[in-house]
Structure formats: C-alpha cells, structure tokens
Design an enzyme around this catalytic site. Structure first.
Site, short mmCIF file in Angstrom:
data_model
loop_
_atom_site.label_atom_id
_atom_site.label_comp_id
_atom_site.label_asym_id
_atom_site.label_seq_id
_atom_site.Cartn_x
_atom_site.Cartn_y
_atom_site.Cartn_z
N LYS A 54 0.85 -1.19 0.00
CA LYS A 54 0.00 0.00 0.00
C LYS A 54 0.88 1.24 0.00
O LYS A 54 1.79 1.37 0.82
CB LYS A 54 -0.90 0.01 1.23
N ASP A 81 -3.57 4.35 -1.64
CA ASP A 81 -4.53 4.75 -0.60
C ASP A 81 -4.46 6.26 -0.38
O ASP A 81 -3.90 6.75 0.60
CB ASP A 81 -4.18 4.00 0.70
N LYS A 83 -7.26 8.24 -0.35
CA LYS A 83 -8.50 8.67 0.32
C LYS A 83 -8.99 10.02 -0.22
O LYS A 83 -9.14 10.98 0.53
CB LYS A 83 -8.30 8.73 1.83
N ASP A 86 -13.20 15.42 -2.07
CA ASP A 86 -13.27 16.81 -2.55
C ASP A 86 -14.58 16.96 -3.32
O ASP A 86 -15.41 16.04 -3.31
CB ASP A 86 -12.05 17.09 -3.44
N THR A 140 -10.66 3.23 10.74
CA THR A 140 -10.55 2.26 11.85
C THR A 140 -9.95 2.89 13.11
O THR A 140 -9.98 2.29 14.17
CB THR A 140 -9.71 1.04 11.43
N ARG A 231 2.21 -1.24 10.79
CA ARG A 231 3.23 -1.29 11.84
C ARG A 231 3.55 -2.68 12.40
O ARG A 231 4.72 -2.95 12.69
CB ARG A 231 2.85 -0.30 12.95
#
Ligand code: C5P
Length: 254
Positions: A54, A81, A83, A86, A140, A231
């Site tokens: 990603k 990614d 996101k 607009d 999340t 992570r």
C-alpha cells in the site's frame, strides 16, 4: 512456504487483478515511510513474503508515480490509498489522472457523498486499466466518541452501513471498513462486496492509534477480502518473519 488457500464464507463479486484466495494475495503491507529509498528497503526486507503493498499519502507525496512503476517492476500489486475527498469535479479529475499509473486499487472517502461517488465511478469506468475504487467508510482509528466529536451521534457500525449503501448504489464495488462491520455489511448489502480491512493486530501487538481492531485470522474468518497491515510488520525487527506469521494466522482453520 506457500500457505494454502483459504475458503472464505463469501466471495467478492469483483476482484482486482492479482487477487486470489491464497493468503499472499490477500495481505497488503502498508509502506508508511517517508521516502522511496525506505520503501524499497522495506520491500527487500520482506524477502518476497508479500505480493501487495500500500502506498499511502505520506509515501505518494514523497515518491509519486515513479515509485509505483518501480514496485510494479518488482512484481508487486499496488494499493494507492489516497482517500480522495473533494468536490465531484475535482475527485473525478484525480481518478482520471490516476487511471494509468499502475495501481490496482484506489481509495476515495464515501463521506464525500453521492455526487462525488458517482463522478468517481464514472471517471474510473472510462479507462480499462483504471484501478478498482474502494470507498473508505469510517476510519478504523475512530470510535463512537470520535464520531460524536465531529457531530455524528452514531455507532461506527451504523455509519459504516449508511456509507456502504451509498457507495454501492453509486457504483463503487469495494469498501474499506473494520473487521467489526464485515458481517453487518455483507448481510445488509445482499451481495458480495470486495472488503478491504485495516486495523489488523496480531495477538499481543500494540494497537497504536487504531480503535476497531481484529486479529488476522478473525478478520479473514469474518469474511474480509483483503487485510491491510502496517506497523505490526513494518516496525518488526524482522518484517519477513512478522509477515509470514500473519500469513500463517490467516490460513488457520476456524
Ligand atoms: O500501521 P497500521 O497497521 O495501523 O496501518 C494501517 C494502514 O491502513 C494505514 O496505512 C492507514 O492509513 C490505513 N487505513 C486505516 N483505516 C482506514 C483506511 C486505511 O488504518 N479506514
């Protein structure tokens, strides 16, 4: 070692190229680092355990489309990614511009509303090689208290369902949601959307800023199409070993 195919409870209706039922084709490693050099170093340290990566805002702003080319040349599939959120005209333009950069998946925020989602879906339909669009529902990292903080007095699952319906009726096949909402979304939408699930935390790892979390195995058993893990892999002493442990957990039978 190649993990065996998982038999999911539900099958997505549309899948991107490079997806299959095997754990390797359902795990996306989030390369959340600030440079191409660090991203490629991380890819090297994964030692071929993963096939999907990603590229998020931080890395895309630093390294752009050149890095996507490099990742593709290493036989990796790219989830872009960004996101996008607009006005409809601007998002449609961005989707058109990103249609031929080599990404397989691209995110837009469902909260941008129906007109924006429709414009994005139409823009993506123009080019055959356009990435499949995923609508991000509720991040999340957000719980009910954080939703209340932005004026939304609803449980995350209720808001996710509302946005999932909106995305579906606007022609967006894929969604990003937490593992907690997989079953309600699949039950409620009455079809098999492609569900990408972040907030994945193997047992015993730090939850960091995430709030709606699940283990790799739980998310798969609940019906996730793909998992996004950052992570727990990227900050591990041995990322390849951490990734392999997650792949093994995904393949564990119910
Ligand atoms: O490090 P961690 O596993 O928490 O990373 C999760 C990744 O998934 C991050 O790159 C984050 O941007 C992304 N993501 C998320 N929640 C969403 C959508 C994407 O955490 N709803």
């Amino acid at each position: 070692m190649e993990a065996t195919a998982i038999q999911p409870q539900s099958y997505p209706r549309t899948t991107p190229e490079g997806w299959s039922h095997t754990p390797q084709d359902r795990l996306i490693v989030a390369l959340d680092v600030p440079s191409a050099h660090l991203a490629l170093d991380l890819v090297d340290r994964l030692e071929g355990t993963c096939r999907w990566v990603k590229v998020g805002l931080e890395l895309y702003c630093a390294a752009g489309n050149v890095l996507i080319d490099t990742l593709r040349s290493r036989d990796l599939h790219v989830f872009l990614d960004l996101k996008l959120h607009d006005i409809p005209n601007t998002v449609a333009g961005a989707v058109r511009t990103l249609s031929n950069v080599g990404a397989s998946l691209l995110t837009i925020h469902a909260a941008g509303g129906e007109a924006m989602l429709l414009a994005a879906a139409e823009a993506a339909s123009i080019h055959a090689q356009s990435p499949q669009l995923l609508a991000v529902t509720v991040l999340t990292s957000m719980d009910a208290a954080q939703l209340a903080g932005i004026g939304l007095m609803v449980e995350p699952a209720v808001q996710v369902l509302r946005l999932a319906h909106l995305a579906q009726t606007s022609g967006i096949d894929g969604l990003v949601c937490s593992a907690e909402e997989i079953e309600p979304v699949r039950t409620s939408l009455g079809f098999a959307p492609f569900l990408v699930v972040p907030g994945i935390r193997p047992t015993g790892t730090s939850i960091d800023d995430q709030r709606r979390i699940a283990t790799p195995r739980d998310a798969i058993q609940r019906g996730a199409s793909m998992l996004v893990v950052g992570r727990p892999i990227t900050q591990a002493g041995n990322p390849a070993q951490a990734a392999q442990a997650i792949l093994n957990d995904m393949a564990r039978p119910a």
